[in-house]
Write a protein that holds these residues in place. Structure first.
Motif, PDB file in Angstrom:
ATOM      1  N   PRO A 183      -5.020  21.111  -7.019  1.00  0.00           N
ATOM      2  CA  PRO A 183      -6.013  20.830  -7.162  1.00  0.00           C
ATOM      3  C   PRO A 183      -7.252  21.438  -6.724  1.00  0.00           C
ATOM      4  CG  PRO A 183      -4.931  18.881  -5.880  1.00  0.00           C
ATOM      5  CD  PRO A 183      -4.017  19.767  -6.333  1.00  0.00           C
ATOM      6  N   LEU A 184      -8.093  21.467  -7.529  1.00  0.00           N
ATOM      7  CA  LEU A 184      -8.949  22.743  -6.747  1.00  0.00           C
ATOM      8  C   LEU A 184     -10.304  21.850  -5.808  1.00  0.00           C
ATOM      9  CD1 LEU A 184     -10.239  24.342 -10.670  1.00  0.00           C
ATOM     10  CD2 LEU A 184      -8.896  25.130  -8.848  1.00  0.00           C
ATOM     11  N   ARG A 185      -9.992  20.897  -6.178  1.00  0.00           N
ATOM     12  CA  ARG A 185     -11.172  20.193  -5.203  1.00  0.00           C
ATOM     13  C   ARG A 185      -9.913  18.689  -4.243  1.00  0.00           C
ATOM     14  NH1 ARG A 185     -11.809  15.041  -6.520  1.00  0.00           N
ATOM     15  NH2 ARG A 185     -11.113  14.164  -9.162  1.00  0.00           N
ATOM     16  N   ARG A 186     -10.420  19.033  -2.807  1.00  0.00           N
ATOM     17  CA  ARG A 186      -9.334  18.165  -2.192  1.00  0.00           C
ATOM     18  C   ARG A 186      -9.454  16.906  -2.140  1.00  0.00           C
ATOM     19  NH1 ARG A 186      -6.627  18.625   2.329  1.00  0.00           N
ATOM     20  NH2 ARG A 186      -7.685  20.814   2.751  1.00  0.00           N
ATOM     21  N   LEU A 187      -8.503  15.885  -2.777  1.00  0.00           N
ATOM     22  CA  LEU A 187      -8.638  13.955  -3.254  1.00  0.00           C
ATOM     23  C   LEU A 187      -9.117  13.373  -1.439  1.00  0.00           C
ATOM     24  CD1 LEU A 187      -5.812  13.909  -5.639  1.00  0.00           C
ATOM     25  CD2 LEU A 187      -8.142  14.340  -6.279  1.00  0.00           C
ATOM     26  N   PRO A 188      -9.543  12.650  -2.132  1.00  0.00           N
ATOM     27  CA  PRO A 188      -9.868  10.945  -0.952  1.00  0.00           C
ATOM     28  C   PRO A 188      -8.579  10.863  -0.442  1.00  0.00           C
ATOM     29  CG  PRO A 188     -10.654  10.773  -2.537  1.00  0.00           C
ATOM     30  CD  PRO A 188      -9.987  11.749  -3.542  1.00  0.00           C
ATOM     31  N   PRO A 189      -9.019  10.802   1.011  1.00  0.00           N
ATOM     32  CA  PRO A 189      -7.245  10.434   1.467  1.00  0.00           C
ATOM     33  C   PRO A 189      -6.845   8.419   1.294  1.00  0.00           C
ATOM     34  CG  PRO A 189      -9.428  10.004   3.290  1.00  0.00           C
ATOM     35  CD  PRO A 189      -9.563  10.364   2.557  1.00  0.00           C
ATOM     36  N   PRO A 190      -5.570   7.882   0.961  1.00  0.00           N
ATOM     37  CA  PRO A 190      -5.675   6.987   0.757  1.00  0.00           C
ATOM     38  C   PRO A 190      -6.462   5.776   1.487  1.00  0.00           C
ATOM     39  CG  PRO A 190      -3.931   7.882   1.424  1.00  0.00           C
ATOM     40  CD  PRO A 190      -4.877   9.375   1.602  1.00  0.00           C
ATOM     41  N   PRO A 191      -6.343   4.574   0.898  1.00  0.00           N
ATOM     42  CA  PRO A 191      -7.463   3.562   1.785  1.00  0.00           C
ATOM     43  C   PRO A 191      -6.226   3.312   2.669  1.00  0.00           C
ATOM     44  CG  PRO A 191      -6.761   2.648  -0.762  1.00  0.00           C
ATOM     45  CD  PRO A 191      -6.212   4.022  -1.015  1.00  0.00           C
ATOM     46  N   ALA A 192      -6.485   1.805   3.648  1.00  0.00           N
ATOM     47  CA  ALA A 192      -6.107   1.674   4.841  1.00  0.00           C
ATOM     48  C   ALA A 192      -4.919   0.569   3.831  1.00  0.00           C
ATOM     49  CB  ALA A 192      -6.794   0.904   5.254  1.00  0.00           C
ATOM     50  N   TRP A 193      -4.043   0.329   4.395  1.00  0.00           N
ATOM     51  CA  TRP A 193      -3.161  -1.480   4.133  1.00  0.00           C
ATOM     52  C   TRP A 193      -3.859  -2.038   4.420  1.00  0.00           C
ATOM     53  CZ3 TRP A 193       0.400  -0.433   0.962  1.00  0.00           C
ATOM     54  CH2 TRP A 193       0.982   0.442   1.020  1.00  0.00           C
ATOM     55  N   PRO A 194      -4.260  -3.683   3.541  1.00  0.00           N
ATOM     56  CA  PRO A 194      -5.089  -4.973   4.310  1.00  0.00           C
ATOM     57  C   PRO A 194      -4.236  -4.491   5.606  1.00  0.00           C
ATOM     58  CG  PRO A 194      -3.572  -4.799   1.709  1.00  0.00           C
ATOM     59  CD  PRO A 194      -2.669  -3.458   2.578  1.00  0.00           C
ATOM     60  N   LYS A 195      -5.278  -5.008   6.314  1.00  0.00           N
ATOM     61  CA  LYS A 195      -5.192  -5.846   7.743  1.00  0.00           C
ATOM     62  C   LYS A 195      -4.747  -6.697   7.993  1.00  0.00           C
ATOM     63  CE  LYS A 195     -10.101  -5.424   8.686  1.00  0.00           C
ATOM     64  NZ  LYS A 195     -11.707  -5.970   9.176  1.00  0.00           N
ATOM     65  N   ASP A 196      -3.537  -7.270   7.646  1.00  0.00           N
ATOM     66  CA  ASP A 196      -2.421  -8.258   7.452  1.00  0.00           C
ATOM     67  C   ASP A 196      -1.020  -7.757   6.255  1.00  0.00           C
ATOM     68  OD1 ASP A 196      -3.345  -8.962   5.063  1.00  0.00           O
ATOM     69  OD2 ASP A 196      -3.499 -10.903   4.234  1.00  0.00           O
ATOM     70  N   ALA A 197      -1.274  -6.437   7.125  1.00  0.00           N
ATOM     71  CA  ALA A 197       0.211  -5.809   5.809  1.00  0.00           C
ATOM     72  C   ALA A 197       0.945  -6.177   6.984  1.00  0.00           C
ATOM     73  CB  ALA A 197      -0.468  -4.887   5.057  1.00  0.00           C
ATOM     74  N   ASP A 198       2.253  -6.225   7.024  1.00  0.00           N
ATOM     75  CA  ASP A 198       2.981  -6.397   8.001  1.00  0.00           C
ATOM     76  C   ASP A 198       3.818  -4.356   8.206  1.00  0.00           C
ATOM     77  OD1 ASP A 198       5.973  -5.650   9.458  1.00  0.00           O
ATOM     78  OD2 ASP A 198       6.317  -7.518   7.624  1.00  0.00           O
ATOM     79  N   LEU A 199       2.890  -3.861   8.711  1.00  0.00           N
ATOM     80  CA  LEU A 199       3.070  -2.131   8.447  1.00  0.00           C
ATOM     81  C   LEU A 199       4.160  -2.472   9.047  1.00  0.00           C
ATOM     82  CD1 LEU A 199       0.182  -1.548  10.643  1.00  0.00           C
ATOM     83  CD2 LEU A 199       0.757  -1.949   8.123  1.00  0.00           C
ATOM     84  N   THR A 200       5.676  -2.691   9.835  1.00  0.00           N
ATOM     85  CA  THR A 200       6.642  -2.565  10.428  1.00  0.00           C
ATOM     86  C   THR A 200       7.117  -2.041   8.815  1.00  0.00           C
ATOM     87  OG1 THR A 200       6.255  -3.653  12.697  1.00  0.00           O
ATOM     88  CG2 THR A 200       8.899  -3.110  11.458  1.00  0.00           C
ATOM     89  N   PHE A 201       7.295  -2.761   8.271  1.00  0.00           N
ATOM     90  CA  PHE A 201       7.789  -2.896   6.433  1.00  0.00           C
ATOM     91  C   PHE A 201       7.800  -2.021   5.916  1.00  0.00           C
ATOM     92  CE2 PHE A 201       8.606  -5.196   2.189  1.00  0.00           C
ATOM     93  CZ  PHE A 201       9.891  -5.119   2.648  1.00  0.00           C
ATOM     94  N   VAL A 202       6.841  -1.909   5.831  1.00  0.00           N
ATOM     95  CA  VAL A 202       5.706  -1.086   5.355  1.00  0.00           C
ATOM     96  C   VAL A 202       6.308   0.756   5.872  1.00  0.00           C
ATOM     97  CG1 VAL A 202       3.336   1.064   4.518  1.00  0.00           C
ATOM     98  CG2 VAL A 202       3.251  -1.639   5.225  1.00  0.00           C
ATOM     99  N   ASN A 203       6.132   0.530   7.005  1.00  0.00           N
ATOM    100  CA  ASN A 203       7.280   2.124   7.455  1.00  0.00           C
ATOM    101  C   ASN A 203       8.770   2.172   7.275  1.00  0.00           C
ATOM    102  OD1 ASN A 203       4.881   3.164   8.543  1.00  0.00           O
ATOM    103  ND2 ASN A 203       5.443   1.674  10.083  1.00  0.00           N
ATOM    104  N   GLU A 204       9.510   0.909   6.949  1.00  0.00           N
ATOM    105  CA  GLU A 204      10.810   0.803   7.107  1.00  0.00           C
ATOM    106  C   GLU A 204      11.354   0.886   5.543  1.00  0.00           C
ATOM    107  OE1 GLU A 204      12.267  -3.018   8.910  1.00  0.00           O
ATOM    108  OE2 GLU A 204      11.984  -2.351  10.356  1.00  0.00           O
ATOM    109  N   PHE A 205      10.342  -0.011   4.496  1.00  0.00           N
ATOM    110  CA  PHE A 205      10.221   0.001   3.104  1.00  0.00           C
ATOM    111  C   PHE A 205       9.980   1.032   2.203  1.00  0.00           C
ATOM    112  CE2 PHE A 205       9.317  -0.950  -1.047  1.00  0.00           C
ATOM    113  CZ  PHE A 205      11.136  -1.740  -1.261  1.00  0.00           C
ATOM    114  N   LEU A 206       9.251   1.639   2.557  1.00  0.00           N
ATOM    115  CA  LEU A 206       8.635   2.964   1.965  1.00  0.00           C
ATOM    116  C   LEU A 206       8.909   3.954   2.461  1.00  0.00           C
ATOM    117  CD1 LEU A 206       4.660   1.990   0.847  1.00  0.00           C
ATOM    118  CD2 LEU A 206       7.021   1.938  -0.186  1.00  0.00           C
ATOM    119  N   GLY A 207       8.992   4.076   4.076  1.00  0.00           N
ATOM    120  CA  GLY A 207       9.614   5.177   4.763  1.00  0.00           C
ATOM    121  C   GLY A 207      11.333   5.464   3.952  1.00  0.00           C
TER     122      GLY A 207
END
Length: 206
Positions: A89-113
């Motif tokens: 793309p000719l322009r840089r896209l904005p960064p993705p939004p942060a995960w919800p504050k109540d998200a299980d970030l360990t699961f995010v990293n394991e599953f999406l990783g």
């Protein structure tokens, strides 16, 4: 009952969110990351969809009921992503939004990783389209609507002459196999409670 398929617009965002939480209400990601549709989770989805619809490599397609009163009722959506096909793309896209504050970030990293790692291992940097998500309201499942969303993307794939890829649940894998996807690998996820199948469809010769 007849259905209509079209590209999504920003005005569809609230309905896409509703379809997501209906279609994926039992998915562990919905419970452990998106807290079954909490306020922060819906705001995360709204920000994500707003950014996705600005990205020329991401294609949201929706299905509506042709007989529903105005406004039309959105009953399904699909998300297709082009990988390594179009020019940067000719322009840089904005960064993705942060995960919800109540998200299980360990699961995010394991599953999406794991999902992302298998995608990279299987497809490497070859040009392809990826079916990232396909959701149908529960009351409309089993009526061929998912097939319509799948066929829309595969027509684009075949026009481009490239491969396609997806990660499937046991319920979705038979549909994808009927449309030429081949099973590459199956693994257990979520501490053995979920089976994920990684599938690839070879490029069709013209």
């Amino acid at each position: 009952m007849s259905f209509e398929l079209r590209k999504a617009t920003p005005s569809d965002i609230p309905d896409i969110i509703e379809v997501f939480f209906d279609a994926f209400r039992d998915h562990p990601f919905t419970h452990r990351v998106l807290n079954s549709g909490s306020g922060p989770a819906r705001e995360y989805w709204r920000e994500t969809l707003t950014l996705d619809l600005q990205n020329p490599d991401i294609h949201y397609v929706v299905v509506t009921s042709a007989t529903s009163p105005h406004p039309e009722r959105l009953i399904a959506f699909g998300k297709w992503i082009e990988k390594f096909i179009s020019s940067p793309p000719l322009r840089r896209l904005p960064p993705p939004p942060a995960w919800p504050k109540d998200a299980d970030l360990t699961f995010v990293n394991e599953f999406l990783g794991t999902i992302e790692r298998k995608h990279e291992e299987i497809m490497e940097t070859r040009p392809h389209w990826c079916l990232d998500m396909l959701g149908v309201r529960r009351e409309y499942q089993g009526r061929g609507i998912g097939k319509q969303l799948l066929q829309w993307g595969l027509a684009k794939v075949d026009d481009a002459g490239v491969e396609s890829y997806l990660a499937a649940s046991p319920a979705g894998a038979p549909l994808y196999a009927k449309h030429g996807f081949e099973l590459v690998e199956t693994i257990l996820m979520d501490e053995g409670r979920r089976v994920e199948s990684f599938m690839r469809r070879p490029a069709r010769q013209p």
